[in-house]
Design a protein around this motif. Structure first.
Motif, mmCIF file in Angstrom:
data_model
loop_
_atom_site.group_PDB
_atom_site.id
_atom_site.type_symbol
_atom_site.label_atom_id
_atom_site.label_comp_id
_atom_site.label_asym_id
_atom_site.label_seq_id
_atom_site.Cartn_x
_atom_site.Cartn_y
_atom_site.Cartn_z
ATOM 1 N N LEU A 49 0.813 -1.227 0.000
ATOM 2 C CA LEU A 49 0.000 0.000 0.000
ATOM 3 C C LEU A 49 0.848 1.280 0.000
ATOM 4 O O LEU A 49 0.297 2.379 0.016
ATOM 5 N N PRO A 51 2.767 4.432 -1.315
ATOM 6 C CA PRO A 51 2.547 5.217 -2.534
ATOM 7 C C PRO A 51 3.837 5.365 -3.350
ATOM 8 O O PRO A 51 4.358 6.467 -3.511
ATOM 9 N N GLU A 54 3.656 7.695 -6.450
ATOM 10 C CA GLU A 54 3.455 9.091 -6.047
ATOM 11 C C GLU A 54 4.727 9.679 -5.434
ATOM 12 O O GLU A 54 5.029 10.858 -5.623
ATOM 13 N N VAL A 243 2.192 7.311 5.732
ATOM 14 C CA VAL A 243 2.796 7.419 4.393
ATOM 15 C C VAL A 243 3.799 6.281 4.202
ATOM 16 O O VAL A 243 3.473 5.273 3.579
ATOM 17 N N SER A 289 -3.443 13.016 -2.106
ATOM 18 C CA SER A 289 -3.904 11.626 -2.211
ATOM 19 C C SER A 289 -3.899 10.935 -0.852
ATOM 20 O O SER A 289 -4.245 9.766 -0.750
ATOM 21 N N LEU A 290 -3.522 11.675 0.209
ATOM 22 C CA LEU A 290 -3.408 11.031 1.521
ATOM 23 C C LEU A 290 -4.755 10.517 2.045
ATOM 24 O O LEU A 290 -4.833 9.422 2.592
ATOM 25 N N ASN A 292 -7.414 9.416 0.455
ATOM 26 C CA ASN A 292 -7.756 8.145 -0.191
ATOM 27 C C ASN A 292 -6.903 7.015 0.351
ATOM 28 O O ASN A 292 -7.380 5.909 0.580
ATOM 29 N N ARG A 293 -5.647 7.324 0.528
ATOM 30 C CA ARG A 293 -4.735 6.314 1.037
ATOM 31 C C ARG A 293 -5.151 5.853 2.444
ATOM 32 O O ARG A 293 -5.134 4.665 2.750
ATOM 33 N N GLU A 296 -7.997 3.496 2.333
ATOM 34 C CA GLU A 296 -7.546 2.186 1.865
ATOM 35 C C GLU A 296 -6.843 1.426 2.984
ATOM 36 O O GLU A 296 -7.070 0.229 3.200
#
Lengths: 418, 418
Positions: A49, A51, A54, A243, A289-290, A292-293, A296
């Protein structure tokens, strides 16, 4: 290197390094790289998972926009834009914060090192949770404090031991949200009571919040202790869990009257945190995008937490365990079993965990263990708990004895060592 | 953050943080970001020579080849391929080294912090050069040692003070190649004599080599002290000066019998150095562009060193200064002038430097100053020295008094404080 003229260099070491425990977890990282072993030992996030794309994009942006500034020495406090992002996050929580109240650190482990340096001399009394985060026990051990404990109950610290422990203590270190190792989430009544107790002595509050965003059940977010407390306080945060830990980025939020000394400690420790990483991370965060991450991550980890809870109920009915609402760990007691003593045997059966003794400064509860659920797929978790069950099956009492609690009840807490 | 109920939190701080100096240099970084000021204060490399494109390429390679591994928690020792690169470099110098004798650190400043943790308790005697690298003085101050000094002469430490200082000392910290601040390069006779003296007491040698590759005159490389010494030794290296400081990457090379405790200190301090940075740097080093870069750095810095030497001779004939064969600094004495006292006035005249007092643990020589020459173009250097000369012109003796030496002669060294 050269041959040794002496048998040993033992006489060269400091007393404090000899008294600092080597982290069992990090030792295990080596052992458990053996792919036959299912590891519940580390506190690793799920790497699939991360990123990766990114971050690659953010690195390009950082170097093309900032150029050589991303590679030059920088200020001890950290990259201002990243600190402002952190400030905005606190402001959204209603915690008024200024940019000059934030220092970027090499993960929150470094924050613990800096706090120990700035506030602890040999013998200074400090108060920890029982059980406690072992990284904090380790970081503080280098400063040789007197460690006191307040016993954790399912809703937070047992208050008698807290009151007793706070008296004359320099600081109270705690992880109120999905604590490591216990998974405990402090209730609102406990939060209010803790703040009252700290206020009397004006004890320094050190509130560590690495798992704050890792909640798996709908809940109303409770205010941080630091938001309720008007005495001296420090909050710690980390990008490792939300992250990527390999960036080694975390932060300290501290009262303005505390921050200068923390900066002196940071200067002396490593000058500043990598400017390159800070700029890359800031660029990633700017991509928005954090959120959404995080959604998830929560979905993935909720499934794994549930898989482990179910497997423990199915395969280890004699075990007592917390069913955490967030974070990364189950805290388990196997009645009558010394979990450190059986570690090698269980490892040979193909599963690794952290014996609970690592999480106690004094008088360990030897029947406990910590199981990580974020780094294994659900079917692997089930398989691992089954292996654990097989390995310990002959050792557990056949007729269930009266269940105690993996976390202390109020009565037990009264007996807790200080 | 919250209003304060108390005027001050002074009672919360540790004694050791109160005794740790805040780095003057890092304070100056803020002041000297004012573009009207010519700064000789920092120890900054020239940013236009950073390999920005190559690092961008290396970041892509790291993330596409290593994927999530570049973002996951990693081992405390560091990325094996990078450690092997460092080993190969030592082997080329004839210094036999194993991969498990290398730990990757957050710059060599962190190496100093880890060494202090592993070897120093409050009051432990340690020996430093006089003048000494202030980052080391600062890192060690957090461990509250008893600091002794051996006086630097143009060819290395004055041996009487070294012999006296080594007795009972836990370690000797030194920078034998283009020392900061003095620029001193230890001669071969001094190297041999030092090793003999250390051997008698089996003193731990800590040899810091950040400027080793920054030499500007043809010379035969002398063996490191660690290569000559068969007692306990630690070598420190850094990528900050040869690649880019913003990556915060350095290393420790230590005897196998010392390394375990340094690893415990590293674990407790920050778990490990950023895996992302380590992999990016390794990919850059694999591109084999470092040798070309070093040649370019030497050409650029030689020109700047020469510009500063010439400007000092022209505009400040009363000044005494070392003419360093490498490194990043001129060490200057202005006879009769308290360089800390005039700092603000000189800053208003548009030039910044570091007063020499920062580099002494005891009894500072107040007439000294450190001037950096790597971060300014030659014409800016000339302009800066001219400004400095104008600012101090009225304060210098008109008829030259008998010149002493900016570094102590043997006779002076005999009076040096321990």
């Amino acid at each position: 290197m050269s041959d040794f003229t002496h048998d040993s260099f033992q006489h060269l070491f400091s007393q404090r390094i000899l008294n600092t425990p080597r982290s069992f977890i990090r030792e295990m990282l080596t052992v458990t790289q053996n792919s036959d072993i299912i590891s519940f030992a580390g506190g690793l996030p799920e790497p699939s998972l991360f990123p990766v794309e990114e971050i690659a994009q953010a690195a390009q942006t950082a170097l093309s926009e900032e150029g050589s500034r991303a590679l030059q020495y920088s200020t001890t406090e950290g990259y201002t834009a990243l600190r402002q992002w952190i400030v905005d996050d606190y402001e959204r929580r209603g915690m008024h914060t200024r940019v000059d109240e934030i220092i970027i650190t090499a993960g929150s482990q470094q924050a613990l090192d800096l706090i120990a340096k700035a506030f602890i001399d040999p013998g200074t009394p400090v108060l920890f949770e029982r059980p406690a985060y072992l990284g904090a026990l380790q970081a503080f051990a280098l400063s040789a404090p007197e460690i006191r404990e307040t016993t954790l109950q399912p809703d937070g610290p047992e208050l008698t031991s807290l009151e007793r422990g706070v008296k004359g203590a320099r600081l109270f270190y705690c992880v109120p949200e999905f604590q490591n190792p216990s998974g405990v989430y402090y209730s609102m009544p406990k939060r209010r009571a803790i703040v009252e107790i700290l206020r009397r002595e004006q004890t320094l509050l050190v509130e560590d919040e690495p798992y704050r965003e890792l909640y798996y059940n709908d809940r109303e977010a409770l205010p941080a202790l630091a938001a309720l407390y008007d005495g001296p306080s420090i909050s710690l945060g980390s990008f490792s869990k939300i992250v990527a830990p390999g960036m080694r980025l975390g932060w300290i939020r501290a009262d303005r009257r505390l921050i200068d000394k923390l900066l002196v400690a940071k200067q002396a420790t490593d000058l500043h945190t990598s400017s390159f990483n800070q700029i890359v991370l800031y660029n990633y965060l700017s991509s928005r995008s954090l959120n959404n991450r995080l959604a998830e991550l929560r979905r993935c980890y909720r499934e794994r937490r549930d898989a482990m809870s179910d497997a423990l109920r199915t395969f280890l009915p004699q075990a007592e365990f917390t069913d955490p609402q967030g974070g990364m760990f189950h805290w388990v007691r196997l009645p009558g079993i010394d979990t450190a003593g059986i570690f090698r045997d269980v490892l040979e059966a193909g599963v690794a965990y952290v014996p609970g003794t690592s999480f106690y400064a004094h008088n360990p509860d030897t029947e406990t263990m910590r199981l990580n659920f974020t780094n294994s797929a659900p079917d692997v978790i089930v398989d691992g708990v089954r292996r654990l069950s097989t390995a310990v099956s002959g050792m557990l009492p056949t007729s269930p004895r009266k269940k105690s609690e993996v976390l202390a009840s109020s009565t037990q807490a009264g007996r807790a060592s200080l």
